[in-house]
Design an enzyme around this catalytic site. Structure first.
Site, PDB file in Angstrom:
ATOM      1  N   ALA A  35       0.832  -1.208   0.000  1.00 44.50           N
ATOM      2  CA  ALA A  35       0.000   0.000   0.000  1.00 44.50           C
ATOM      3  C   ALA A  35       0.861   1.250   0.000  1.00 44.50           C
ATOM      4  O   ALA A  35       0.574   2.220  -0.715  1.00 44.50           O
ATOM      5  CB  ALA A  35      -0.921  -0.007   1.212  1.00 44.50           C
ATOM      6  N   SER A  83       5.598  -4.288 -16.153  1.00 43.04           N
ATOM      7  CA  SER A  83       4.754  -4.189 -14.976  1.00 43.04           C
ATOM      8  C   SER A  83       3.418  -3.574 -15.368  1.00 43.04           C
ATOM      9  O   SER A  83       3.130  -3.397 -16.553  1.00 43.04           O
ATOM     10  CB  SER A  83       5.463  -3.337 -13.920  1.00 43.04           C
ATOM     11  OG  SER A  83       4.741  -3.317 -12.724  1.00 43.04           O
ATOM     12  N   LEU A  84       2.591  -3.227 -14.377  1.00 42.19           N
ATOM     13  CA  LEU A  84       1.288  -2.633 -14.635  1.00 42.19           C
ATOM     14  C   LEU A  84       1.142  -1.324 -13.874  1.00 42.19           C
ATOM     15  O   LEU A  84       1.650  -1.173 -12.759  1.00 42.19           O
ATOM     16  CB  LEU A  84       0.160  -3.580 -14.182  1.00 42.19           C
ATOM     17  CG  LEU A  84      -0.014  -4.894 -14.945  1.00 42.19           C
ATOM     18  CD1 LEU A  84      -1.048  -5.752 -14.243  1.00 42.19           C
ATOM     19  CD2 LEU A  84      -0.428  -4.631 -16.386  1.00 42.19           C
ATOM     20  N   GLU A 117      -9.483 -10.175 -13.625  1.00 41.20           N
ATOM     21  CA  GLU A 117      -8.966 -11.390 -12.997  1.00 41.20           C
ATOM     22  C   GLU A 117      -8.240 -11.029 -11.706  1.00 41.20           C
ATOM     23  O   GLU A 117      -7.701  -9.918 -11.567  1.00 41.20           O
ATOM     24  CB  GLU A 117      -7.991 -12.099 -13.935  1.00 41.20           C
ATOM     25  CG  GLU A 117      -6.775 -11.269 -14.286  1.00 41.20           C
ATOM     26  CD  GLU A 117      -5.948 -11.875 -15.402  1.00 41.20           C
ATOM     27  OE1 GLU A 117      -5.024 -12.635 -15.073  1.00 41.20           O
ATOM     28  OE2 GLU A 117      -6.228 -11.583 -16.582  1.00 41.20           O
ATOM     29  N   LYS A 119      -5.390 -10.521  -9.039  1.00 42.97           N
ATOM     30  CA  LYS A 119      -3.950 -10.257  -9.159  1.00 42.97           C
ATOM     31  C   LYS A 119      -3.230 -11.116  -8.116  1.00 42.97           C
ATOM     32  O   LYS A 119      -3.154 -10.763  -6.950  1.00 42.97           O
ATOM     33  CB  LYS A 119      -3.646  -8.777  -8.952  1.00 42.97           C
ATOM     34  CG  LYS A 119      -2.185  -8.412  -9.194  1.00 42.97           C
ATOM     35  CD  LYS A 119      -1.985  -6.903  -9.057  1.00 42.97           C
ATOM     36  CE  LYS A 119      -0.528  -6.524  -9.366  1.00 42.97           C
ATOM     37  NZ  LYS A 119       0.409  -7.102  -8.384  1.00 42.97           N
ATOM     38  N   CYS A 410      31.680  10.233   8.132  1.00 42.59           N
ATOM     39  CA  CYS A 410      32.993  10.873   7.995  1.00 42.59           C
ATOM     40  C   CYS A 410      33.123  12.173   8.778  1.00 42.59           C
ATOM     41  O   CYS A 410      34.226  12.735   8.857  1.00 42.59           O
ATOM     42  CB  CYS A 410      33.304  11.142   6.520  1.00 42.59           C
ATOM     43  SG  CYS A 410      32.307  12.444   5.766  1.00 42.59           S
ATOM     44  N   CYS A 425      25.803  14.639   2.727  1.00 45.25           N
ATOM     45  CA  CYS A 425      27.181  14.812   3.184  1.00 45.25           C
ATOM     46  C   CYS A 425      27.983  15.525   2.108  1.00 45.25           C
ATOM     47  O   CYS A 425      27.856  15.227   0.919  1.00 45.25           O
ATOM     48  CB  CYS A 425      27.783  13.444   3.486  1.00 45.25           C
ATOM     49  SG  CYS A 425      29.571  13.445   3.698  1.00 45.25           S
ATOM     50  N   CYS A 431      34.425  10.590   1.826  1.00 42.20           N
ATOM     51  CA  CYS A 431      33.482   9.949   2.741  1.00 42.20           C
ATOM     52  C   CYS A 431      33.476   8.453   2.475  1.00 42.20           C
ATOM     53  O   CYS A 431      33.138   8.027   1.372  1.00 42.20           O
ATOM     54  CB  CYS A 431      32.076  10.519   2.548  1.00 42.20           C
ATOM     55  SG  CYS A 431      30.826   9.708   3.573  1.00 42.20           S
TER      56      CYS A 431
END
Length: 672
Positions: A35, A83-84, A117, A119, A410, A425, A431
């Site tokens: 979420a 992806s969706l 459908e 998921k 550092c 930084c 560093c």
């Protein structure tokens, strides 16, 4: 929020979401909830919609998953596994349908049917069949390259090993998952034997599938549900519904809740029905996926960034819990950013115990008035640790948290640049946290992906003075390493072979590995898609019109252009790049678009297009291997002008650039 604040927030979101992608997809060890992750994506999308001029080349809307691990062999997908985009309300779903109508220029009365459908909350997997035989199985990885899990997949009983009547080439895509009952039984066995107890079914499934030893996978109760396809030698049907029915007939398990819906309202009704029975389902789900039913429309819509335009995931609401913020710790990243991490009293929410949370930045701590010891509300949907959404004890007398003004690694001063919310930084390469993190990033899976050169080895080599900058990796010699504790002849030879194997490697990976601010892997590919080599990119960046030329690249805005310009104007950066180019010899970019006479050329669309949307026209250009630019210059090869074309058309005529009508463009596409 004004434009400057929006730019700052988009920058923060891009980095946070990229980090959570790596944790979720690569390590199976997420640190925020579904979420909260979705909330970050949604906030990013809303800001991009309001300020399109601020869309970043490393925007989360253009990213997919995470780079594959180094444990298993790599597989390049014949067609990307993307992806969706997400929806969170009924209005979002209706807006998705309206976007489809606009893109395809559909009449309002034209019906737009969808499939709906569940998921499944599992691990995405692609199964490749040739002449009916299963020949390859791969995880999603970063969408372009995944992990070869073929021996492991052969142990899953749900997955057919042979097919009868299938296309000669068939890639079936779906989710490998573990049922709730099998997950509980597995954890009980693991606890009794002293083995690893998994946090949730998704992590258990992912960890079980991504094993080097197929025998371990075989002992785990994995299942599979198909929901789509990749490369095909022939169509499976003319609609999503027909194609899914064909997959079911071939023997693939398809969930019974996959239905065809005549419109968005019917799809939302199905969503409500699935949400009602969610707790009683045998497997975890986190929403409902809608797909356009007509496959010819899917083809026209194509993809944008990391997702198809013809599908969307409607997510379920989050779950919540209360706990105590015990302490706040500061971590230093590779760019010097000081990130606060909250350590929580472990609490169960949605069946998962959570104990850590990112607090993002100083402003977020201030907004919630967070202090060590506060009671907080967290929310979760799915299987990962959430972020704090509310401070329940803001008025209790307690010392405020003092954000550090010096780097904990550092001791250098830590400041926020003008217009930025992040504290960084100022130590740079002195560093140790930054030097280490920059080198870790360079060899990471998303960048140069050098097997055997992980975080522990990088730390060892830095402490020993063997490596201070990326080019030092390619200068490592056998005698420097052999004899060190834990290093034998075979391990040294393997490491040097892995380093040698990255010579001539993907130039975009090397460019991304340099750690230029705002340049993610997608941005790196976009830049090299235009300039082909890093040398050409560097030359363009240093030119008098460098920022303007970089900004003209599709997907690269002024913020990214300035960052690239500034990087290549630093002498020490140019010296390091020159050393890397000489030692690593990265390969020029090769476009995956099909070769046509328009490959590598630049096209600008202007005016009102009447038979297609501007987005569809740009997608057509990219499929021809061309680059769709937003402005006309002397390097433009073609301007497609519709009615009402103005200054761009005038400039094209002044420069003598070829101009085509929309009808002529349609013929170009048809004949290419």
């Amino acid at each position: 929020m004004n434009e400057v604040e929006a730019g700052r927030r988009l920058r923060t979101l891009a980095k946070e979401i990229a980090r959570h992608n790596r944790l979720y997809h690569d390590r199976d060890a997420p640190e925020i909830s579904d979420a909260d992750y979705d909330a970050l994506l949604r906030e990013n999308a809303a800001l991009e919609a309001e300020y399109p001029q601020l869309i970043r080349a490393d925007s989360p809307s253009r990213q997919v998953g995470a780079a594959p691990s180094t444990v298993l062999a790599k597989v390049t997908h014949a067609r990307p596994m993307l992806s969706l985009e997400n929806a969170f309300s009924g209005e979002d779903v209706h807006e998705f349908v309206r976007r489809v109508r606009r893109f395809l220029s559909l009449a309002e009365a034209e019906p737009v049917a969808l499939t709906a459908e569940p998921k499944i909350d599992g691990l995405s997997c692609s199964l490749r069949y040739e002449k009916g035989q299963l020949v390859l199985a791969a995880t999603r990885g970063d969408g372009a390259v995944g992990e070869d899990v073929t021996p492991n997949v052969r142990t899953i009983g749900d997955i057919p090993q042979q097919l009868s009547g299938a296309p000669e080439i068939l890639e079936v895509r779906g989710e490998v998952y573990m049922s709730k009952a099998d997950f509980a039984a597995l954890n009980q066995r693991q606890a009794e034997s002293g083995g690893k107890v998994f946090a949730n079914p998704r992590n258990a499934a992912a960890g079980s599938l991504r094993q080097k030893d197929p025998a371990i996978t075989a002992a785990r109760p994995l299942r599979f549900l198909a929901h789509g396809w990749g490369e095909l030698s022939e169509p499976l049907g003319t609609t999503q519904t027909e194609a899914v029915d064909r997959l079911r007939a071939l023997g693939f398990p398809i969930d019974q809740r996959v239905v065809r819906c005549p419109d968005a309202d019917a799809a939302l009704a199905h969503y409500a029905a699935i949400e009602h029975e969610r707790a009683d389902l045998p497997f975890d789900i986190d929403g409902v996926v809608y797909k356009l039913d007509r496959l010819d429309w899917q083809e026209r819509l194509g993809f944008v960034g990391r997702a198809p335009r013809w599908a969307i995931a409607h997510k379920f609401p989050a779950e919540k819990a209360e706990t105590t913020l015990e302490r706040i710790e500061i971590q230093v990243g590779r760019t010097g950013k000081l990130t606060p991490i909250g350590r929580l009293t472990p609490v169960g929410v949605g069946g998962v115990i959570v104990s850590n949370v990112t607090l993002h930045n100083r402003d977020e701590i201030g907004r919630l008035a967070l202090r060590e010891g506060d009671r907080v509300r967290i929310q979760r949907a799915g299987d990962v640790i959430p972020q704090v959404v509310e401070n329940l004890t803001p008025d209790e007398p307690r010392a405020p948290f003092v954000y550090p003004d010096h780097c904990p690694a550092c001791g250098s001063e830590a400041v926020a640049e003008e217009g930025e919310v992040d504290i960084r930084c100022t130590g740079g390469l002195i560093c140790p946290a930054q030097r280490l993190e920059r080198l870790k990033h360079f060899v990471s899976r998303g960048a140069m992906d050098i097997e055997g050169l992980g975080e522990k080895t990088i730390v060892e080599f830095v402490e020993a003075g063997l490596v201070e900058k990326p080019s030092d990796i390619f200068r490592l010699r056998r005698e420097q390493i052999l004899g060190r504790e834990g290093w034998k002849e075979k391990s040294v030879d393997n490491l040097l072979a892995a380093i040698e194997g990255r010579k001539g490697f993907d130039g975009a990976r090397l460019l991304f590995g340099l750690g230029i601010r705002h340049v993610g892997i997608v941005t790196a590919r976009d830049l090299l898609k235009c300039f082909v080599t890093i040398e050409a990119l560097e030359s363009a960046a240093q030119g008098e019109t460098g920022i303007a030329e970089l900004s003209a690249v599709e997907g690269v805005g002024p913020v990214v252009a300035e960052a690239v310009h500034d990087f290549f104007h630093e002498p020490h950066n140019r010296e390091e790049v020159a050393a890397l180019l000489e030692l690593a010899r990265p390969a020029p970019f090769v476009s995956q678009a099909r070769e046509t006479e328009w490959s590598g050329k630049t096209i600008v669309f202007t005016g009102s297009l009447e038979t297609m949307s501007r987005d569809e026209a740009k997608a057509q250009a990219e499929r021809l291997g061309a680059r769709a630019a937003g402005s006309v210059s002397a390097k433009t090869d073609l301007v497609v002008a519709g009615p009402g074309a103005g200054s761009k058309l005038k400039k094209a005529e002044e420069l003598g650039i070829r101009v085509a009508t929309e009808e002529e463009w349609a013929r170009i596409v048809a004949e290419a």
